[in-house]
Design an enzyme around this catalytic site. Structure first.
Site, PDB file in Angstrom:
ATOM      1  N   PRO A  95       0.823  -1.212   0.000  1.00  0.00           N
ATOM      2  CA  PRO A  95       0.000   0.000   0.000  1.00  0.00           C
ATOM      3  C   PRO A  95       0.857   1.261   0.000  1.00  0.00           C
ATOM      4  O   PRO A  95       0.372   2.339  -0.348  1.00  0.00           O
ATOM      5  CB  PRO A  95      -0.809  -0.105   1.304  1.00  0.00           C
ATOM      6  CG  PRO A  95      -0.756  -1.544   1.692  1.00  0.00           C
ATOM      7  CD  PRO A  95       0.552  -2.073   1.169  1.00  0.00           C
ATOM      8  N   GLU A 122       1.792  -8.745   8.154  1.00  0.00           N
ATOM      9  CA  GLU A 122       1.922  -7.276   8.260  1.00  0.00           C
ATOM     10  C   GLU A 122       2.783  -6.709   7.147  1.00  0.00           C
ATOM     11  O   GLU A 122       2.904  -5.498   6.993  1.00  0.00           O
ATOM     12  CB  GLU A 122       2.527  -6.887   9.608  1.00  0.00           C
ATOM     13  CG  GLU A 122       1.565  -6.943  10.774  1.00  0.00           C
ATOM     14  CD  GLU A 122       0.274  -6.187  10.510  1.00  0.00           C
ATOM     15  OE1 GLU A 122       0.326  -5.044  10.020  1.00  0.00           O
ATOM     16  OE2 GLU A 122      -0.792  -6.754  10.802  1.00  0.00           O
ATOM     17  N   ARG A 160      -2.234  -8.941 -21.652  1.00  0.00           N
ATOM     18  CA  ARG A 160      -3.169  -8.563 -22.716  1.00  0.00           C
ATOM     19  C   ARG A 160      -2.556  -7.575 -23.705  1.00  0.00           C
ATOM     20  O   ARG A 160      -3.113  -7.352 -24.771  1.00  0.00           O
ATOM     21  CB  ARG A 160      -4.499  -8.064 -22.135  1.00  0.00           C
ATOM     22  CG  ARG A 160      -4.415  -6.772 -21.397  1.00  0.00           C
ATOM     23  CD  ARG A 160      -5.663  -6.532 -20.568  1.00  0.00           C
ATOM     24  NE  ARG A 160      -6.861  -6.299 -21.365  1.00  0.00           N
ATOM     25  CZ  ARG A 160      -7.123  -5.170 -22.041  1.00  0.00           C
ATOM     26  NH1 ARG A 160      -6.252  -4.183 -22.026  1.00  0.00           N
ATOM     27  NH2 ARG A 160      -8.240  -5.042 -22.731  1.00  0.00           N
ATOM     28  N   ASP A 175      -8.848   1.093 -25.491  1.00  0.00           N
ATOM     29  CA  ASP A 175      -9.188   0.991 -24.081  1.00  0.00           C
ATOM     30  C   ASP A 175      -9.049   2.315 -23.346  1.00  0.00           C
ATOM     31  O   ASP A 175      -8.320   3.196 -23.779  1.00  0.00           O
ATOM     32  CB  ASP A 175      -8.247   0.003 -23.382  1.00  0.00           C
ATOM     33  CG  ASP A 175      -8.562  -1.430 -23.735  1.00  0.00           C
ATOM     34  OD1 ASP A 175      -9.713  -1.710 -24.063  1.00  0.00           O
ATOM     35  OD2 ASP A 175      -7.635  -2.252 -23.665  1.00  0.00           O
TER      36      ASP A 175
HETATM   37  N1  SAH Z   1       0.599  -3.659   7.257  1.00  0.00           N
HETATM   38  C1  SAH Z   1       0.506  -3.312   5.882  1.00  0.00           C
HETATM   39  C2  SAH Z   1      -0.535  -4.158   5.134  1.00  0.00           C
HETATM   40  C3  SAH Z   1      -0.126  -5.567   4.964  1.00  0.00           C
HETATM   41  S1  SAH Z   1      -1.250  -6.434   3.980  1.00  0.00           S
HETATM   42  C4  SAH Z   1       0.096  -1.861   5.751  1.00  0.00           C
HETATM   43  O1  SAH Z   1      -0.676  -1.391   6.571  1.00  0.00           O
HETATM   44  O2  SAH Z   1       0.522  -1.209   4.786  1.00  0.00           O
HETATM   45  C5  SAH Z   1      -0.257  -7.788   3.431  1.00  0.00           C
HETATM   46  C6  SAH Z   1       0.352  -7.651   2.049  1.00  0.00           C
HETATM   47  O3  SAH Z   1      -0.678  -7.463   1.104  1.00  0.00           O
HETATM   48  C7  SAH Z   1       1.291  -6.490   1.838  1.00  0.00           C
HETATM   49  O4  SAH Z   1       2.586  -6.811   2.279  1.00  0.00           O
HETATM   50  C8  SAH Z   1       1.238  -6.297   0.335  1.00  0.00           C
HETATM   51  O5  SAH Z   1       2.129  -7.191  -0.342  1.00  0.00           O
HETATM   52  C9  SAH Z   1      -0.193  -6.706   0.011  1.00  0.00           C
HETATM   53  N2  SAH Z   1      -1.082  -5.544  -0.163  1.00  0.00           N
HETATM   54  C10 SAH Z   1      -2.083  -5.168   0.654  1.00  0.00           C
HETATM   55  N3  SAH Z   1      -2.724  -4.091   0.189  1.00  0.00           N
HETATM   56  C11 SAH Z   1      -2.132  -3.753  -0.975  1.00  0.00           C
HETATM   57  C12 SAH Z   1      -2.335  -2.707  -1.938  1.00  0.00           C
HETATM   58  N4  SAH Z   1      -3.271  -1.777  -1.780  1.00  0.00           N
HETATM   59  N5  SAH Z   1      -1.528  -2.682  -3.011  1.00  0.00           N
HETATM   60  C13 SAH Z   1      -0.552  -3.601  -3.174  1.00  0.00           C
HETATM   61  N6  SAH Z   1      -0.308  -4.612  -2.300  1.00  0.00           N
HETATM   62  C14 SAH Z   1      -1.087  -4.678  -1.212  1.00  0.00           C
END
Ligand code: SAH
Length: 259
Positions: A95, A122, A160, A175
């Protein structure tokens, strides 16, 4: 191109390579997209196949360990070297990454590929990120349970774009985002759709006219209208990139005075 995916859930990826038109990207002896899965548990070094542990400093949730990730990456590098393909950049889904765009997908689709690291729990130990990760990509401002869906999203979007994957080579050129604007509406049979209450819904007449230039103009105007209404910042970006014609600007000026 090749994607090397490091994941705790490799079984999520296989069905995806067998469905829809994108399966063509993965088929044959020299597929356009080579998908290599690297199950992280195979790189654990204890009897429990442990790949996560508690966080220093306390708090809830587990952290993915550096060492299994590093062993997986070494195995990928050795495999790439044996295959004569250069080391590809390491992408982590997070994220905290930069939001994925069609522009990034297009560049990646034309590249030799990437190593994709799917986080779970996490997230992963920061030292792996500092040492090895070239780019962090986010799908958007929400939290998923793992990086597998983001990895599949990126693989699908890149697959794609490979030659011979979509039925009509031009269909991705129409697209959303391919020219910086949203897509126009699409219509198919029947020409007139009966309605239980009120007027039937007819296809816009210009689409039945057979007049290609007028159809192209109508579609372009629909794209401009929708983008102006829903994503005005994309209009500004298209203008800055010099992608709006004089006719486009005239239409946008008209929209502003009579939406
Ligand atoms: N503690 C982290 C969330 C971990 S979720 C935080 O608050 O930022 C577990 C995993 O899911 C992450 O390590 C990532 O690889 C993936 N993930 C979760 N949300 C994502 C998003 N919006 N974009 C990309 N990967 C994501």
């Amino acid at each position: 191109m090749r994607f090397d995916v490091v994941t705790l859930f490799p079984e999520l990826f296989e069905p995806f390579t067998r469905i829809g038109v994108t399966r063509r990207a993965f088929e044959g002896s020299a597929p356009a997209v080579q998908l290599r899965l690297w199950p992280l548990r195979e790189f654990a070094d204890d009897a429990y196949r442990r790949v996560d542990d508690r966080a220093y400093g306390g708090g809830p949730g587990m952290v993915m360990l550096v060492e299994p990730l590093e062993r997986a990456l070494s195995a990928i590098r050795a495999d790439q070297q044996a295959a004569g393909s250069g080391p590809t950049p390491v992408i982590l889904f997070s994220p905290a990454g930069r939001p994925l765009t069609q522009q990034r997908v297009t560049a990646l689709a034309a590249s030799p590929g990437a190593v994709l690291i799917c986080g779970r729990y996490e997230g992963i130990d920061q030292r792996f990120i500092d040492r090895h990760v070239d780019e962090e990509i986010s799908l958007g401002d929400y939290v998923l349970s793992g990086g597998e869906l983001p990895a599949l999203t990126l693989i699908d979007a890149a697959a794609r774009l490979q030659a011979g994957v979509l039925n009509d080579a031009q269909s991705h050129e129409q697209d959303s985002f391919s020219d910086g604007l949203l897509d126009c509406p699409h219509y198919s049979r029947p020409e007139v759709l009966a309605s239980a209450a009120g007027e039937p819904d007819a296809v816009p007449p210009v689409l039945l006219s057979g007049h290609h230039a007028q159809i192209a103009r109508w579609r372009r105007e629909q794209q401009l209208r929708l983008t102006w209404l829903r994503r005005p910042e994309l209009i500004a970006a298209a203008r800055a990139a010099g992608r709006l014609s004089k006719a486009d600007e005239r239409f946008l000026a008209q929209l502003k005075s009579a939406p």
